[in-house]
Each structure stands twice: as structure tokens, then as C-alpha cells.
Design an enzyme around this catalytic site. Structure first.
Site, PDB file in Angstrom:
ATOM      1  N   ARG A   1       0.831  -1.202   0.000  1.00 57.81           N
ATOM      2  CA  ARG A   1       0.000   0.000   0.000  1.00 57.81           C
ATOM      3  C   ARG A   1       0.866   1.254   0.000  1.00 57.81           C
ATOM      4  NH1 ARG A   1      -5.205  -0.246   1.592  1.00 57.81           N
ATOM      5  NH2 ARG A   1      -5.091   1.859   2.405  1.00 57.81           N
TER       6      ARG A   1
ATOM      7  N   HIS B   1      12.580  -2.692  -2.210  1.00 56.68           N
ATOM      8  CA  HIS B   1      12.003  -2.899  -3.543  1.00 56.68           C
ATOM      9  C   HIS B   1      12.911  -3.838  -4.345  1.00 56.68           C
ATOM     10  CE1 HIS B   1       9.637  -2.075  -7.061  1.00 56.68           C
ATOM     11  NE2 HIS B   1      10.758  -1.893  -7.750  1.00 56.68           N
TER      12      HIS B   1
END
Ligand code: GRF
Length: 199
Positions: A90, A108
Site C-alpha cells: 500500500r 524494492h
């Protein structure tokens, strides 16, 4: 002792790597709370099995601000110093980010600013890059866009499948997150523009 708050939505292998580092004394902090927006996240089960406080705050049906308000309230109640997003699917609203200035990290699975968003490993493979990797960065309100704390590089081999590349990146993720957390907890860095520099 500094306190970490972990936010996740799924498998939780990065959380587990952080928890193992904490247990092994490789991160001078404790995990105060693990929060998932998904009740069925494997990471919640893992956290409970490790004896950690694991809480689900369902995001479904809640406005972003209301969900974020609840998460911030719990993180504040637990006196969390550093928030680690570990597969938390989110975006955070400004009211969340402002509560923890330069105190929220995300990992990431690509070398940002290349391939932000979903499926970073697939994007890299399909683009045909020869190297990819992972990035730990401070979180702002954008998509994988905050200042970069640490990166690790892996080669992309000609015979790589998505699974093979993802596994190679993941094992670097597990190592890199601990390194990045320690940089931030040490306070020995400064941010100039987008550059995070060790001091
Ligand atoms: C990792 O690839 C991470 O880089 C990305 O989401 C995935 C989470 O995996 N943000 P896990 O839940 O930590 O196993």
C-alpha cells in the site's frame, strides 16, 4: 533499546530476515509490533510463532486516511522509532509519512529508479537489463520514490527464469535490509536533496 515496527501484506520473508538479525544481535533494536493489512498474511503467523506481537488492521473497506490513522496510532502506542515496510502493498498518505520523518524504510526488488511498482523482477527481466538487484529507500508519499539508503546488484543471466532471478534478488534483499536498518538506526547519515550520505 530502539523499537522497530514492521508492516507487511504477505509472505514476510524480509520480516523474518530482520527478525533473525534482531535475534542474532545484528540489529541493536527490538521488534515492537508486526502489522498486516491482510488477515491471512503468512508473515503474521511467522511473527506469532516467534512470540512477537502481530496485529491485523484490515484495509478493506477503509478510506486510506482512516486505515493510516489506525496504523499510526498503534505504531505510536508501541513507541516505534523506525517503521520497516516489508512487502507492504500500500502507498502511505502524507499524514502517515509526516508522523515518521526519515523514519520509514521500504525494500524494492529492483534497482530504483528503474522498475518501480509491482513485479520489479518481471519488469527487469522483460526489459532485458543485464543487472538488477534491490533497493532500500526512505518512504515518501510516491511509489517507490524516496531517497535511496542502500542497493545491491545481481546479474541477470541469459537462461534466467523469473523464479531464478527473483530468488537471487531475494537473498540479497534479506542481507541488504539489515544493513540499511543499521545505517538508519546509527543516525550516522545525512540527506542532501535525494542523496543519503554516510557520516
Ligand atoms: C519483496 O520482493 C520486496 O522487495 C517487495 O515485496 C516482496 C516481499 O516479500 N517489496 P516478503 O513478503 O518479504 O517475502
Amino acid at each position: 533499546m530502539k523499537k522497530l515496527g514492521i508492516l507487511l501484506s504477505g509472505r514476510g520473508s524480509n520480516f523474518q530476515a530482520i527478525a533473525r538479525s534482531v535475534q542474532a544481535g545484528k540489529i541493536p533494536a527490538e521488534i515492537a509490533v508486526v502489522i498486516s493489512n491482510k488477515a491471512d498474511a503468512q508473515g503474521l503467523e511467522t511473527a506469532r510463532a516467534m512470540g512477537l506481537e502481530a496485529v491485523c488492521i484490515p484495509s478493506k473497506g477503509l478510506k486510506r486516511k482512516e486505515f493510516d490513522r489506525r496504523v499510526v496510532a498503534l505504531l505510536k502506542e508501541k513507541q516505534v522509532d523506525l517503521v520497516c515496510l516489508a512487502g507492504f502493498m500500500r502507498l502511505l498518505s502524507a499524514c502517515f509519512v509526516e508522523q515518521f520523518p526519515d523514519r520509514i524504510l521500504n525494500i524494492h526488488p529492483a534497482l530504483l529508479p528503474s522498475f518501480p511498482g509491482l513485479d520489479g523482477q518481471r519488469q527487469a527481466l522483460e526489459h532485458g537489463v543485464k543487472f538488477s538487484g534491490c533497493t532500500v529507500h526512505f518512504v515518501d508519499t510516491g511509489l517507490d520514490s524516496g531517497p535511496i539508503v542502500a542497493q545491491a546488484v545481481v546479474p541477470v543471466n541469459d537462461d534466467d527464469t523469473l523464479a531464478a532471478l527473483s530468488a537471487r534478488i531475494l537473498s540479497e534483499e534479506h542481507r541488504l535490509y539489515t544493513e540499511a536498518i543499521n545505517i538508519v538506526l546509527s543516525g550516522k547519515f545525512r540527506i542532501e536533496g535525494r542523496r543519503v550520505m554516510r557520516t
